[in-house]
Design a protein around this motif. Sequence first.
Motif, PDB file in Angstrom:
ATOM      1  N   GLY A  74       0.840  -1.376   0.020  1.00 48.28           N
ATOM      2  CA  GLY A  74       0.089   0.160  -0.131  1.00 48.28           C
ATOM      3  C   GLY A  74       0.745   1.068   0.080  1.00 48.28           C
ATOM      4  O   GLY A  74       0.668   2.065  -0.738  1.00 48.28           O
ATOM      5  N   SER A  75       2.049   0.915   0.742  1.00 50.93           N
ATOM      6  CA  SER A  75       2.861   2.325   0.701  1.00 50.93           C
ATOM      7  C   SER A  75       3.414   2.726  -0.575  1.00 50.93           C
ATOM      8  O   SER A  75       3.693   3.851  -1.018  1.00 50.93           O
ATOM      9  CB  SER A  75       3.925   2.220   1.731  1.00 50.93           C
ATOM     10  OG  SER A  75       4.752   1.039   1.600  1.00 50.93           O
ATOM     11  N   VAL A  76       3.712   1.524  -1.154  1.00 50.03           N
ATOM     12  CA  VAL A  76       4.373   1.622  -2.589  1.00 50.03           C
ATOM     13  C   VAL A  76       3.497   2.330  -3.505  1.00 50.03           C
ATOM     14  O   VAL A  76       3.706   3.069  -4.347  1.00 50.03           O
ATOM     15  CB  VAL A  76       4.850   0.247  -3.041  1.00 50.03           C
ATOM     16  CG1 VAL A  76       5.348   0.442  -4.491  1.00 50.03           C
ATOM     17  CG2 VAL A  76       6.069  -0.156  -2.242  1.00 50.03           C
ATOM     18  N   GLY A  77       2.281   1.663  -3.366  1.00 47.32           N
ATOM     19  CA  GLY A  77       1.060   2.404  -4.335  1.00 47.32           C
ATOM     20  C   GLY A  77       0.524   3.808  -4.005  1.00 47.32           C
ATOM     21  O   GLY A  77      -0.092   4.525  -4.950  1.00 47.32           O
ATOM     22  N   ALA A  78       0.698   3.851  -2.769  1.00 48.59           N
ATOM     23  CA  ALA A  78       0.028   5.162  -2.463  1.00 48.59           C
ATOM     24  C   ALA A  78       0.817   6.485  -2.952  1.00 48.59           C
ATOM     25  O   ALA A  78       0.292   7.617  -3.363  1.00 48.59           O
ATOM     26  CB  ALA A  78       0.164   5.490  -0.821  1.00 48.59           C
ATOM     27  N   ASP A  79       2.204   6.417  -3.297  1.00 47.16           N
ATOM     28  CA  ASP A  79       3.119   7.392  -3.870  1.00 47.16           C
ATOM     29  C   ASP A  79       2.959   8.699  -3.072  1.00 47.16           C
ATOM     30  O   ASP A  79       2.905   9.720  -3.890  1.00 47.16           O
ATOM     31  CB  ASP A  79       2.649   7.473  -5.342  1.00 47.16           C
ATOM     32  CG  ASP A  79       3.721   8.404  -6.085  1.00 47.16           C
ATOM     33  OD1 ASP A  79       4.775   8.416  -5.638  1.00 47.16           O
ATOM     34  OD2 ASP A  79       3.386   8.913  -7.094  1.00 47.16           O
ATOM     35  N   GLY A  80       2.915   8.787  -1.985  1.00 47.64           N
ATOM     36  CA  GLY A  80       2.775   9.953  -1.101  1.00 47.64           C
ATOM     37  C   GLY A  80       1.419  10.604  -0.787  1.00 47.64           C
ATOM     38  O   GLY A  80       1.270  11.629  -0.617  1.00 47.64           O
ATOM     39  N   THR A  85      -0.987   6.921   2.665  1.00 47.86           N
ATOM     40  CA  THR A  85       0.406   6.771   3.055  1.00 47.86           C
ATOM     41  C   THR A  85       0.256   6.652   4.655  1.00 47.86           C
ATOM     42  O   THR A  85       0.873   5.533   5.084  1.00 47.86           O
ATOM     43  CB  THR A  85       1.141   7.977   2.885  1.00 47.86           C
ATOM     44  OG1 THR A  85       0.457   9.299   3.203  1.00 47.86           O
ATOM     45  CG2 THR A  85       1.436   8.089   1.243  1.00 47.86           C
ATOM     46  N   TYR A  86      -0.721   7.088   5.336  1.00 55.78           N
ATOM     47  CA  TYR A  86      -0.837   7.067   6.681  1.00 55.78           C
ATOM     48  C   TYR A  86      -1.476   5.894   6.966  1.00 55.78           C
ATOM     49  O   TYR A  86      -1.328   5.021   7.927  1.00 55.78           O
ATOM     50  CB  TYR A  86      -1.757   8.209   7.277  1.00 55.78           C
ATOM     51  CG  TYR A  86      -0.773   9.569   7.302  1.00 55.78           C
ATOM     52  CD1 TYR A  86      -0.112   9.606   8.246  1.00 55.78           C
ATOM     53  CD2 TYR A  86      -0.992  10.419   6.173  1.00 55.78           C
ATOM     54  CE1 TYR A  86       0.442  11.034   8.545  1.00 55.78           C
ATOM     55  CE2 TYR A  86      -0.016  11.563   6.431  1.00 55.78           C
ATOM     56  CZ  TYR A  86       0.738  11.834   7.394  1.00 55.78           C
ATOM     57  OH  TYR A  86       1.631  12.952   7.462  1.00 55.78           O
ATOM     58  N   ILE A  87      -2.549   5.329   6.410  1.00 56.54           N
ATOM     59  CA  ILE A  87      -3.185   3.912   6.531  1.00 56.54           C
ATOM     60  C   ILE A  87      -2.189   2.950   6.052  1.00 56.54           C
ATOM     61  O   ILE A  87      -2.022   1.870   6.986  1.00 56.54           O
ATOM     62  CB  ILE A  87      -4.495   3.687   5.410  1.00 56.54           C
ATOM     63  CG1 ILE A  87      -5.546   4.953   5.773  1.00 56.54           C
ATOM     64  CG2 ILE A  87      -4.931   2.447   5.452  1.00 56.54           C
ATOM     65  CD1 ILE A  87      -6.778   4.918   4.780  1.00 56.54           C
ATOM     66  N   ALA A  88      -1.417   2.967   5.125  1.00 57.45           N
ATOM     67  CA  ALA A  88      -0.227   1.914   5.019  1.00 57.45           C
ATOM     68  C   ALA A  88       0.681   2.001   6.009  1.00 57.45           C
ATOM     69  O   ALA A  88       0.917   0.907   6.603  1.00 57.45           O
ATOM     70  CB  ALA A  88       0.446   2.371   3.475  1.00 57.45           C
ATOM     71  N   ALA A  89       1.044   3.289   6.544  1.00 51.85           N
ATOM     72  CA  ALA A  89       1.892   3.056   7.778  1.00 51.85           C
ATOM     73  C   ALA A  89       1.275   2.598   8.788  1.00 51.85           C
ATOM     74  O   ALA A  89       2.206   1.943   9.856  1.00 51.85           O
ATOM     75  CB  ALA A  89       2.384   4.815   8.014  1.00 51.85           C
ATOM     76  N   ALA A  90       0.073   2.906   9.204  1.00 49.64           N
ATOM     77  CA  ALA A  90      -0.318   2.122  10.407  1.00 49.64           C
ATOM     78  C   ALA A  90      -0.501   0.525  10.253  1.00 49.64           C
ATOM     79  O   ALA A  90      -0.186  -0.267  11.279  1.00 49.64           O
ATOM     80  CB  ALA A  90      -1.948   2.625  10.473  1.00 49.64           C
TER      81      ALA A  90
END
Length: 262
Positions: A74-80, A85-90
């Motif tokens: 998810g963090s890779v696909g979020a692209d900032g 990015t925060y959902i992926a970080a959690a």
Amino acid sequence: MTWLTHWWDTEVVHGFKGPLLLAFVAFVITFVTTRTITRLIRAGKGPFHNLSAGGTHLHHSTPGTILLVAGAFGSVGADGRVPWTYIAAAGVGIGASLVLDEFAMIFHLENVYWSQEGQLSVNVVTLSAACVGLPLVGISPVSSAGINSTALWIRGGLTVALAIHLLLVATTALKGKYPAALISLFVFPMAWITAVRMARPHSPWARWFYSERRDQEAAKRAARFDKRWGPVRQRWDDFIGGSPSQPNPAASSTPTSSTPTS
């Protein structure tokens, strides 16, 4: 509170460390919550209980792996993009905590959660939290703040010094001194001390370079060190992860680990 405001503005806002901060907080809270619930289950207190699927005990590293993988992709696909990015970080923080809390079980390929070997998970979680937490407060072994941009020879010297420093840190880790390696990563003088001292017995360095006599000397030295500092570390491990059981409760009816129930 000026320092806190400065840290928030410099490191989190302008340093774009918001997702990292969220992952760190999720990591710590999840570990504390998980250990609290598993200890309550072990003591037979509270509404929590072990989960199973088709008669197979469901360890919390299972949903942790799913969350960790989903958060990473998810963090890779979020692209900032916010809020992804925060959902992926959690997801990464929660998932990594659940997986590393059972690291010893994965490492030994057996249920050692409440055994002495199981306290390896506590050490791994502590080291991981430190690795994430130190960059959050602005401490970095590769920081070159204050170096004049025109002084290229200084930057070259700094690069060489950092390369030597990281080599010493790697040597410390190969000698089996993992907590010392983590600390020396950020405390430069310590790397020189720990790298030249004798390795711990059965470490990769000892297996590669030590003779039988040298390995025996390392064992005696480690025994003296553990006699002095072992109880301190043991109390810390017991406080965080719970006192180990003898024998391993995996063979008994005592619950061994859990996933919080909904």
